[in-house]
Design an enzyme around this catalytic site. Structure first.
Site, mmCIF file in Angstrom:
data_model
loop_
_atom_site.group_PDB
_atom_site.id
_atom_site.type_symbol
_atom_site.label_atom_id
_atom_site.label_comp_id
_atom_site.label_asym_id
_atom_site.label_seq_id
_atom_site.Cartn_x
_atom_site.Cartn_y
_atom_site.Cartn_z
ATOM 1 N N GLU A 98 0.840 -1.205 0.000
ATOM 2 C CA GLU A 98 0.000 0.000 0.000
ATOM 3 C C GLU A 98 0.866 1.241 0.000
ATOM 4 O O GLU A 98 1.904 1.285 0.656
ATOM 5 C CB GLU A 98 -0.893 -0.041 1.258
ATOM 6 C CG GLU A 98 -1.842 1.124 1.398
ATOM 7 C CD GLU A 98 -2.807 0.955 2.592
ATOM 8 O OE1 GLU A 98 -3.148 -0.193 2.972
ATOM 9 O OE2 GLU A 98 -3.202 1.990 3.153
ATOM 10 N N ASP A 100 0.261 5.369 0.490
ATOM 11 C CA ASP A 100 -0.810 6.261 0.962
ATOM 12 C C ASP A 100 -0.503 7.735 0.960
ATOM 13 O O ASP A 100 0.535 8.149 1.469
ATOM 14 C CB ASP A 100 -1.081 6.002 2.458
ATOM 15 C CG ASP A 100 -1.691 4.683 2.741
ATOM 16 O OD1 ASP A 100 -2.540 4.262 1.968
ATOM 17 O OD2 ASP A 100 -1.318 4.083 3.766
ATOM 18 N N GLU A 102 -2.825 10.655 2.837
ATOM 19 C CA GLU A 102 -4.052 10.937 3.590
ATOM 20 C C GLU A 102 -4.027 12.406 3.964
ATOM 21 O O GLU A 102 -2.982 12.943 4.318
ATOM 22 C CB GLU A 102 -4.134 10.079 4.861
ATOM 23 C CG GLU A 102 -4.287 8.600 4.560
ATOM 24 C CD GLU A 102 -4.544 7.748 5.806
ATOM 25 O OE1 GLU A 102 -4.578 8.303 6.935
ATOM 26 O OE2 GLU A 102 -4.687 6.538 5.653
#
Ligand SMILES: *[C@@H]1O[C@H](CO)[C@@H](O)[C@H](O)[C@H]1NC(C)=O
Length: 283
Positions: A98, A100, A102
């Site tokens: 993953e 990311d 955010e």
């Protein structure tokens, strides 16, 4: 005469590329939120919203094994405290990879926090956080993830903010075998997002809305066990072998010096047995 024809051809080619880049109908599915995610302007624009009963989210139709992913985002204006907008790549399963971005909301006038992380085979704990040099709620800005066999590079408006290099030679796992999809979500996380959970979501301000345009994936698309790689005419697939030159390394250092607010690599309390291996060599 000849040159004006050439110019109009160039304009045509450029507009065809933009249309391809912007079409959410072709590239993504809105997968949850019961109507809170919307495609607008024939798929050129997309919005996700959040209210007290639900957030919303989307995922790419395609799976990718390496790529350069650009998304233009305009984050929730005003009081966005307690909300989290995400933009990430992820593979399925229990030992997933993953990558990311955010975006942690804040009270009006207080800065958004840009949170980044990299998971390999289900293990993350590689957070780096930043404030921004602009107001991300006023205009669209381009958030990019470059993922190729050499490194993962997070950039904003073409300015690199974080690099995670392939250091398999030192025994650090690097995502390279598991195809990932692109996801974006908007949800309530007021138990931790803003000032560590002290500031709660103000539901009187809802619905909260984040806007998207110009999703562009120059990538190797994974389908039926095989990968096929695309490249726009202008880049000739340069993303697949792209590495940092000394100018972009300089810009990266400047951003980290001025805007980084958390780096797991310098959190010695958190790693009493020693900081993770990938931190020890200069990035
Ligand atoms: C919110 O604003 C405060 C005060 O400026 C800041 O310390 C914090 O990093 C900001 N972001 C979040 C997500 O709390």
């Amino acid at each position: 005469m000849a040159s004006s024809i050439r110019i109009s051809l160039l304009v045509l080619a450029a507009s065809a590329m933009v249309a391809f880049a912007g079409n959410f109908y072709q590239e993504v599915d809105i997968t949850w939120g019961d109507g809170r995610g919307k495609m607008l302007n024939n798929g050129e624009l997309l919005s996700l919203s959040l209210d007290k009963s639900s957030g919303s989210g989307l995922q790419s139709k395609k799976e990718y094994l390496f790529g350069k992913f650009d998304m233009q985002l305009k984050l929730i204006p005003g009081n966005s405290a307690g909300t989290v907008t995400t933009y990430y790549l992820k593979s399925p399963g229990t030992t997933w990879d993953e990558i990311d971005f955010e975006f942690l909301g804040n009270l009006s006038g207080d800065p958004y926090t840009i949170h980044t992380n990299v998971f390999t085979q289900g293990k993350g704990n590689r957070e780096q956080q930043f404030h921004l040099w602009f107001d991300p709620t006023k205009d669209f800005h381009t958030y990019s993830i470059l993922w190729n066999p050499q490194h993962i590079l997070f950039s904003i408006d073409g300015i690199p903010i974080r690099e995670f290099r392939n250091q398999e030679s030192k025994g650090v796992l690097f995502p390279k075998n598991q195809p990932m999809r692109m996801y974006s979500t908007l949800w309530n996380a007021d138990d931790w997002a803003t000032r560590g959970g002290l500031v709660k979501t103000d539901w009187s301000q809802s619905p909260f809305t984040a806007s998207y345009k110009s999703y562009y994936a120059e990538a190797c698309v994974w389908a039926s066990g095989a990968s096929s790689c695309s490249s726009s005419r202008s880049s000739k697939g340069a993303w697949l072998t792209q590495q940092m030159d000394s100018a972009s390394q300089g810009r990266l250092r400047q951003v980290q010096k001025n805007y980084m607010i958390y780096n797991y690599c310098t959190d010695f309390k958190r790693f009493p047995q020693g900081i993770p291996t990938e931190c020890s060599s200069a990035a």
